[in-house]
Design an enzyme around this catalytic site. Structure first.
Site, short mmCIF file in Angstrom:
data_model
loop_
_atom_site.label_atom_id
_atom_site.label_comp_id
_atom_site.label_asym_id
_atom_site.label_seq_id
_atom_site.Cartn_x
_atom_site.Cartn_y
_atom_site.Cartn_z
N GLU B 60 -1.60 4.46 9.30
CA GLU B 60 -2.82 4.14 10.06
C GLU B 60 -2.51 3.32 11.31
OE1 GLU B 60 -2.53 3.94 6.78
OE2 GLU B 60 -3.97 5.42 6.06
N HIS B 129 -11.68 2.98 -2.28
CA HIS B 129 -12.38 4.08 -1.61
C HIS B 129 -13.85 3.73 -1.46
CE1 HIS B 129 -8.75 5.97 -3.31
NE2 HIS B 129 -8.84 6.86 -2.34
#
Lengths: 376, 326
Positions: B60, B129
């Site tokens: 990322e 998540h």
């Protein structure tokens, strides 16, 4: 085989098809006198640029000791690495600098007065006094703004290079880093992304042997920095960073390789930080003076001067005149830059966003009211 | 007018803008051939090719770092962070670089990157998540933070985000990615950044929500109405810089406010909104401003419904605040 040579071997083997004098020169760092790339005129231009930043750095460190500026990061001892690498770029190429590459933007035409005004952080600074000294940036010469965070510029350089490729520009992006930055996660991701994207980027590592107080062998167990490139599918080259010709030859080869669409290269320039990390540092607490003395004998400015003398391209009278000229230029620029007023208070709230949102309008009004009522 | 879900609306906006502006590139993990794990970028690779729809290595920090470089060079990158729970490796690039680029270069360099990322709970995603990290980005000067709740706003806000020059963190409420359906105009329109939406008018109490919790707040407001409590429901849409005028006008009218978000309470956006409102509406307030939020715990897997500020808890907050007597 010496580690450095092995890395060079790895580098050159991946360039076998385009083997020419350039790569030969890069492999024979230290024996450059007849190399084809940097002719006498180029050597003289580099010498002038190197001596200019040597002169500037000496004056700025004095100013810092006199309390006239707050901080300074000198390039002293690394002038060949900085100038020789930047000299390989075209005007449309981009530079993502680290701490010691301000000289690159001076070489590429940025004026001395606004450069020094950045150190004073005053209204002559085109970045409005926002950053610490030695954090210059100028879009006019494609020297991108950098933070003090180590390594973050590297993946940005890959992105800019990818964008240039996508736009079909022939721009090459150069990203500078120090030996300490090779430990950062951004170094890894940048090398990895550059390999996968085949981006036209050249990573130039100024291995000056010290990350503030930590020596390179505490940053990495690799036999060199250049060899790290191999794991990412990139060529790695290691050269004598205090030999401006070697630096130029290696970097120019990497730049042209990138421009031909063959992707990224990691160039390690072995050099030495002759002074402190910054004006806030005291290297006598962690560094052996004998090491410093040994490297002083390899001073890149003196080396190039001797070489120019040996080539009969330069003499001591010319050298004295140039030293006087540069000192005069620097002193005049300091005088002009130092006389400028600080940035206006309202600029504090500018450029956070495009336009000024309501909350910054309110905060600006609050500050101005406080100054009106109670002074600064 | 076609009925789309929120994912389809995001996809529609990306496709429209990529056709209109060849500087727009989409990048991230699995966004290319696969079309994204939620399918937000489905079909873009086929239409625009691998140079503009880029499957990146799995890092990322590298995704956002390269996106910044692309934006500096003049592209309009739209990186996707697969789940906002995975944005932290990129936090340094976002905080140290993206947010400050315009300021530190005094406007010479700008990086109008639009980071799309699904946020929030409700998909049985456990700790990693489900998170709602928006406050971390609101706290960084220089970022615009957006969170649509419905397909119409998702498309219009994303188009607006792509056409302005500041970096945007665009939080997409994955709990309602498919559940939120609505009419979405074909073709071009924008929902301006910085404008909240008054979804229902009322004069007794103001409910402020965003993202997936707008739907929960809406249910709670319906229930409250059946008890005779008339609520005004405001969908923030842009979290920062937010629409202070709409919030202040509403609370000046109602004198009572309940703020709803999934993110943990402490130092959440609700605390900031409460502070802003008490500074501006002190004389109008008839009750303490109530925050109905996620708890100050990590996001739990099994007890996720108990963690989230769903309609029953919002209704409790409305009741208590509406009945409060000083």
């Amino acid at each position: 085989m010496a580690p450095a040579n092995r890395a060079l071997q790895l580098a050159s083997s991946s360039r076998k098809k385009s083997s020419n004098k350039k790569t030969t020169v890069a492999r024979q760092s230290g024996a450059m006198s007849a190399h084809p790339l940097l002719h006498t005129q180029g050597l003289l231009e580099c010498y002038r640029a190197m001596l200019r930043i040597r002169t500037l750095d000496e004056r700025m460190m004095t100013l810092q000791r006199q309390g006239r500026i707050g901080f300074y990061g000198a390039c002293t001892g690394q002038e060949a690495a900085c100038i020789g690498s930047a000299y390989a770029l075209r005007a449309n190429d981009w530079v993502f600098p680290a701490l010691r590459e301000g000289g690159a933007m001076l070489l590429r035409g940025f004026a001395l007065v606004p450069y020094i005004a950045q150190v004073f952080g005053n209204s002559g600074d085109i970045t409005k006094g926002r950053q610490m000294p030695s954090h210059q940036a100028a879009a006019s010469v494609h020297q991108v703004s950098w933070s003090s965070v180590i390594g973050t510029q590297l993946s940005q350089a890959v992105g800019a290079a990818w964008a240039a490729k996508l736009k079909k520009d022939d721009t090459v992006v150069m990203a500078y880093l120090g030996d300490g930055a090779t430990s950062s996660n951004d170094f890894h991701v940048a090398m990895n992304f550059a390999g996968v994207f085949k981006a036209p980027v050249v990573f130039v590592c100024q291995n000056n042997h010290w990350s503030i107080s930590v020596p390179t062998d505490h940053q990495t167990a690799s036999e060199s920095i250049a060899i790290k490139a191999v794991a990412y599918g990139l060529p790695g080259v290691k050269v004598d960073g205090n030999d401006v010709s070697a630096v130029y030859a290696a970097v120019a080869a990497a730049v042209e390789r990138a421009r031909r669409g063959q992707g990224a290269t990691l160039v390690e320039l072995e050099t030495y930080r002759m002074g402190a990390h910054s004006s806030s540092d005291d290297p006598s607490r962690y560094r052996d003076p004998a090491e410093v003395e040994a490297w002083k004998k390899k001073d890149p400015v003196e080396r190039l001067r001797s070489r120019l003398f040996a080539l009969n391209a330069w003499n001591s009278a010319q050298d004295k005149a140039l030293q006087a000229e540069l000192l005069e230029e620097v002193n005049t620029a300091i005088k002009e830059a130092e006389s400028l007023p600080p940035p206006s208070i309202a600029t504090l709230f500018e450029d956070v966003y495009q336009g000024e949102p309501w909350h910054l309008k309110e905060q600006r009004a609050e500050l101005l009211e406080s100054i009106k009522r109670h002074g600064r | 007018m076609p009925t789309l879900n929120l994912l389809q609306a995001v996809n529609d906006a990306l496709r429209l803008e990529m056709r209109r502006d060849n500087r727009v590139v989409v990048m991230g993990e699995d966004v290319g051939k696969f079309g994204g794990v939620f399918r937000a970028t489905a079909g873009l690779y086929e239409e625009f090719g691998p140079e503009r729809v880029i499957d990146t290595p799995l890092a990322e920090g590298g995704i956002i770092g390269t996106a910044i470089g692309m934006a500096l060079y003049g592209l309009k990158p739209v990186p996707e962070i697969q789940f906002s729970d995975f944005i932290y490796p990129a936090f340094d690039q976002i905080v140290s670089e993206l947010a400050k680029m315009r300021y530190r270069s005094a406007g010479q360099y700008t990086a109008p990157v639009v980071i799309r990322t699904p946020f929030g709970g409700g998909i049985k995603g456990g700790l990693y998540h489900s998170q709602s990290p928006e406050a971390l980005f609101i706290h960084q000067a220089g970022l615009r933070v957006v969170a649509p709740s419905n397909p119409y706003d998702a498309k219009g806000l994303l188009l607006a985000a792509l056409r302005q020059n500041d970096p945007v963190i665009f939080f997409e409420p994955k709990r309602v990615y498919r559940a939120a359906k609505g009419e979405v105009p074909e073709g071009d329109y924008e929902v301006p950044l910085g404008e909240a939406s008054v979804m229902r008018e009322g004069d007794q109490l103001t409910v402020i929500a965003y993202g997936a919790m707008v739907h929960e707040a809406s249910q709670a407001v319906e229930e409250a109405a059946s008890q005779g409590i008339g609520c005004e429901l405001i969908d923030l849409r842009t979290l920062w810089p937010l629409d202070i005028d709409t919030l202040v006008a509403s609370v000046q009218k109602t004198g009572r406010a309940v703020i709803v978000h999934e993110a943990p309470r402490t130092c959440g956006l609700g605390g900031e909104i409460a502070a802003l409102l008490q500074e501006r509406c002190f004389v109008n307030l008839e009750a303490p401003i109530r925050r109905v939020t996620g708890w100050d715990t990590p996001f739990p897997y099994t007890l996720d419904e108990e963690y989230l500020p769903l309609a029953p808890r919002i209704l409790q907050g409305i009741e208590d605040t509406a009945r409060y007597v000083a």
